[in-house]
Design a protein around this motif. Structure first.
Motif, PDB file in Angstrom:
ATOM      1  N   GLN A  70      25.342  53.718  13.175  1.00  0.00           N
ATOM      2  CA  GLN A  70      25.903  52.531  13.109  1.00  0.00           C
ATOM      3  C   GLN A  70      27.579  52.751  13.235  1.00  0.00           C
ATOM      4  OE1 GLN A  70      24.673  49.695  10.563  1.00  0.00           O
ATOM      5  NE2 GLN A  70      25.642  47.906  11.537  1.00  0.00           N
ATOM      6  N   ASN A  71      28.404  51.712  13.700  1.00  0.00           N
ATOM      7  CA  ASN A  71      29.746  52.154  13.551  1.00  0.00           C
ATOM      8  C   ASN A  71      30.213  53.448  14.079  1.00  0.00           C
ATOM      9  OD1 ASN A  71      30.074  49.302  12.603  1.00  0.00           O
ATOM     10  ND2 ASN A  71      29.637  50.366  10.615  1.00  0.00           N
ATOM     11  N   SER A  72      29.510  54.137  15.002  1.00  0.00           N
ATOM     12  CA  SER A  72      29.783  55.171  15.759  1.00  0.00           C
ATOM     13  C   SER A  72      30.021  56.681  14.678  1.00  0.00           C
ATOM     14  CB  SER A  72      31.051  55.423  16.654  1.00  0.00           C
ATOM     15  OG  SER A  72      32.229  55.086  15.811  1.00  0.00           O
ATOM     16  N   GLY A  73      30.737  56.278  13.457  1.00  0.00           N
ATOM     17  CA  GLY A  73      30.923  57.419  12.874  1.00  0.00           C
ATOM     18  C   GLY A  73      31.709  58.565  13.407  1.00  0.00           C
TER      19      GLY A  73
END
Lengths: 247, 303
Positions: free
Chosen positions: B84-87
């Motif tokens: 989630q939130n790409s990282g």
């Protein structure tokens, strides 16, 4: 006027060679910077590994904070006096005192810098298969660089200012002019000495500020809503339309 | 690349049990979705596969090989991971983010970038974005970059931890369809974690509904679960109890189209018929499961 007299005193070429049969501005400046450099290097050798360890692992933070505060509370002049009574005169004890003085800011900068890095970014890096060293060197350090350099700036400033005190104990520094001036009631020289220390501190700090700026990671917001990316900021980005790939 | 959980258990040092005695086989080249509300251990289970979490007891096997015996860094480089939130790494450009794992494993940078460009195409990103930084992209674009990064080393296994949880519904819809397309093209073993049962039913070949403590409430295909929820918990979870899944034909739409409504009278979709309004839309589309039902959630067709 005292201030103008002091400027005149500094601008006198004679004073750059010799002051009252002692070392001139040039020599004192070099001595001051040399002691500063040695002290800051010593600080870096101690504070960086410890700070990075604390920041990376999250361990030992409490101990470090307490120690740093204790050290901060120690009066520099008193410690210098104590050491110079106990030990033979020399650069070693001086560097040791400035080491104690200079460690807290850099230590705090190092661990605060690493702590400021988004946990999710680090977690993602680990999940990609970065080793712990790679996480530290390729993710945490670049992102924490501004805060670490900020700590370094504080350290350098502290040390440059405090090295002035070493003149009390017979080593050369720009403090010689202040002490000598006080002894001979030559107040333009006292002010000149202070001005030189101040100017040196501001100059070095300014240079480090430039370094700090250059080290700021590109692509990361500086907090003013803009990013430091060199490329032009584009407001609307084309969302990838699904492209046909032979289906 | 089949993945097998054998009596896996995870207890954290503070005494909380995230997973107690979990066993499951994840068939290769298909998508398995873990779905459950937070605290059901679904992320923990996912992260056990690439050893971001080590099981307290039990084993996780990839093609019969115990992951506990594989060095974690090497293991992770073989397994794609999308979160989630790409990282994404904020200080690296899009292209360098995508090329992360190939560069780690020693691919020359120029070559890794070249391959990454092709990956941008694959996930539907314009190549002009390559030199941007993640902070300059929209949330949906960042997730696409995340998917491209997960695929960069051409792993057989792709782990996706709520990858579309933080984007708006329209973008999520688009990303879900893209993932289905990618999966058709690439045939990876995908393990996907979500809280959203509709997402689970859309993407999953196999859906695993989890209760607190990683207890399996039901495993099956979306159709099996919808048609025969095993117990009240599952029925409630998939919305059957609320009448959301029970659709009745209310009236005819254009032509012979049939309008479906749920038990509260809310219009849920249309069944298209030859000559109906939806006919041209659907025949032109390439919906993977080629449903004849279109509705707002896209899933009721399984009912």
């Amino acid at each position: 006027m005292l201030f103008l007299d002091a400027i005149d005193w500094i601008l006198d070429p004679e004073h750059w060679r010799e002051v009252n049969f002692g070392p001139g501005i040039g020599e004192e400046l070099v001595a001051h910077l040399w002691l500063t450099l040695l002290s800051v290097l010593a600080v870096a050798v101690v504070a960086l590994p410890v700070g990075l360890y604390i920041g990376h692992t999250g361990r030992g933070r409490g101990v470090a904070v307490v120690l740093a505060n204790v050290v901060r509370a120690v009066p520099t002049l008193g410690l210098l006096a104590l050491l110079f009574i106990a030990l033979p005169l020399g650069l070693g004890p001086a560097v040791f005192v400035f080491l104690l003085l200079g460690v807290p800011p850099l230590l705090a900068g190092a661990y605060a810098g690493l702590e400021s890095v988004d946990r999710q970014t680090i977690d993602a890096a680990r999940a990609m298969g970065f080793t712990e060293w790679q996480v530290l060197l390729r993710v945490e350090l670049p992102l924490a660089a501004p805060l670490i350099l900020g700590g370094l700036r504080s350290t350098v400033l502290q040390v440059i200012a405090s090295v002035t005190l070493i003149s009390n104990f017979g080593l050369n520094s720009l403090g010689d002019f202040i002490l000598g001036g006080l002894a001979s009631q030559d107040y333009p020289q006292v002010v000149a000495g202070s001005l030189l220390v101040t100017a040196l501190a501001l100059l070095v700090d300014g240079l480090l500020a430039l370094v700090e700026r250059a080290a700021a990671p590109r692509g990361v917001s500086r907090g003013d809503g803009r990013t430091t990316a060199r490329s032009r900021r584009v407001r609307t980005a084309p969302t990838g339309a699904p492209i046909a790939e032979g289906n | 690349m089949a993945i097998e959980f054998r009596n896996v258990r995870k207890t954290y040092p503070d005494g909380t049990t995230a997973v107690e005695d979990f066993s499951l086989t994840i068939p290769s080249r298909s998508t398995t979705v873990f779905v459950g509300s937070s605290g059901c251990g679904n992320t923990t289970l996912l992260r056990m596969i690439n050893r971001m979490v080590d099981a307290t007891s039990g084993q996780v096997l990839i093609d019969g090989e115990d992951v506990g015996a594989i060095e974690p860094v090497a293991l992770r480089r073989r397994i794609g991971y999308v979160m989630q939130n790409s990282g994404l790494l904020p200080h690296r450009t899009v292209i360098d983010n995508v090329a992360t794992v190939p560069v780690l494993t020693g691919t020359p940078k120029a070559k890794a970038r070249e391959q990454s460009m092709a990956l941008l195409d694959r996930v539907g990103l314009d190549r002009s974005l390559a030199k941007r930084y993640p902070g300059q992209l929209s949330g949906g674009q960042q997730q696409r970059v995340g998917v491209a990064r997960g695929l960069a080393a051409d792993p057989n296994i792709l782990l996706m931890d709520e990858p579309f949880g933080a984007v708006d519904p329209i973008v999520r819809d688009e990303l879900q369809r893209e993932l289905l397309r990618l999966q058709r093209e690439l045939g990876k073993t995908v393990v996907f974690v979500t809280h959203d049962i509709d997402e689970a039913f859309l993407l999953g070949t196999q859906v695993v509904i989890l209760k607190r403590g990683g207890v399996v409430a039901q495993i099956g295909t979306p159709a099996e679960i919808l048609a025969r929820p095993k117990d009240d918990f599952v029925a409630d979870f998939i919305g059957a109890k609320r009448g959301k899944r029970r659709l009745t034909v209310e009236q005819q739409g254009d032509g012979d189209d049939l309008l479906l409504v749920d038990s509260s009278g809310y219009p849920a979709g249309l069944i298209s018929a030859p000559g109906g309004r939806l006919e041209p839309v659907l025949s032109g589309g390439s919906d993977p499961k080629s449903r004849s039902v279109s509705n707002k959630t896209d899933q009721a067709g399984d009912a």
